[in-house]
Design a protein around this motif. Structure first.
Motif, mmCIF file in Angstrom:
data_model
loop_
_atom_site.group_PDB
_atom_site.id
_atom_site.type_symbol
_atom_site.label_atom_id
_atom_site.label_comp_id
_atom_site.label_asym_id
_atom_site.label_seq_id
_atom_site.Cartn_x
_atom_site.Cartn_y
_atom_site.Cartn_z
ATOM 1 N N LYS A 101 0.833 -1.200 0.114
ATOM 2 C CA LYS A 101 -0.086 0.055 -0.005
ATOM 3 C C LYS A 101 0.896 1.152 0.047
ATOM 4 N N ASN A 102 0.144 2.340 -0.679
ATOM 5 C CA ASN A 102 0.985 3.502 -0.508
ATOM 6 C C ASN A 102 -0.045 4.382 -0.652
ATOM 7 N N GLU A 103 -0.360 5.433 0.308
ATOM 8 C CA GLU A 103 -1.367 6.239 0.625
ATOM 9 C C GLU A 103 -1.561 7.466 -0.381
ATOM 10 N N THR A 104 -0.338 7.695 -1.044
ATOM 11 C CA THR A 104 -0.380 8.973 -1.963
ATOM 12 C C THR A 104 -0.287 8.467 -3.430
ATOM 13 N N THR A 105 0.131 7.480 -3.746
ATOM 14 C CA THR A 105 0.174 7.039 -5.260
ATOM 15 C C THR A 105 -0.147 5.459 -5.505
ATOM 16 N N ASP A 106 -0.479 5.339 -6.670
ATOM 17 C CA ASP A 106 -0.566 3.700 -7.142
ATOM 18 C C ASP A 106 0.690 3.484 -8.033
#
Length: 203
Positions: A101-106
């Protein structure tokens, strides 16, 4: 729609990059096409001011950056310099049954390395979506040379071996299959089962 996205991108790149001129380009697969309707991806490229290099940024049709790099020719046939490739965290998770997971980008860097006059040179590295190293290999004039290694997401080596002139040589360890293979000029000479002590030593 693609036309408007390209126009915005050209204006942005023109303001942030020292291009003599920014030019749109369309791809069908990996082939350049003049038919925008058949394009499967697109890019923007331009000659760097004061340099003999053409920089390309290539995108998919959803405007996701696929890779960036430079070429020695306007036809984009001779890569030269650092290349960075990008992928989707969602796609990686789907294909590998993982949960990065990355909260700011895919998007994440999947691979990077360098070309010299159209040939891979030096160390090329692959990454997991969280930035940890998945593997690496080394090139000399476009041919694999020296150690190659790949890791699992816990950082344990899963495959390690050596190349010489693009050919597998010496002992290769495959910890997924738990085997040891010996190669001579890419020809498999022997395969033996790894002992537990050997596995722990390699990891």
């Amino acid at each position: 729609m693609l036309k408007y996205r390209l126009l915005i991108l050209l204006l942005f790149l023109g303001a942030t990059t020292a291009f003599a001129q920014a030019i749109p380009i369309y791809f069908n697969g990996n082939r350049v096409t003049t038919d925008k309707e058949r394009a499967t991806s697109y890019g923007v490229y331009g000659k760097l001011s004061g340099e003999d290099l053409w920089v390309l940024k290539r995108y998919d049709l959803d405007d996701n950056l696929l890779f960036s790099g430079a070429y020695k020719d306007e036809q984009l046939t001779k890569p030269h310099g650092k290349f960075i490739f990008y992928g989707s965290i969602f796609d990686y998770n789907y294909q590998n049954f993982s949960n990065f997971k990355n909260e700011t980008t895919d998007r994440y860097i999947t691979q990077q390395g360098e070309y010299v006059d159209g040939l891979e040179q030096g160390k090329w590295t692959d990454y997991f979506p969280d930035g940890r190293i998945m593997g690496y290999r080394n090139y000399v004039n476009g041919k694999l040379e020296g150690e190659t290694a790949f890791f699992n997401y816990k950082g344990r080596r899963m495959l390690v071996g050596h190349y010489k002139g693009g050919l597998r040589v010496g002992t290769w360890y495959d910890l997924k299959k738990k085997i040891k293979e010996v190669f001579e000029d890419d020809k498999l000479i022997s395969t033996t089962k790894l002992k537990k002590a050997e596995i722990l030593e390699i990891e």
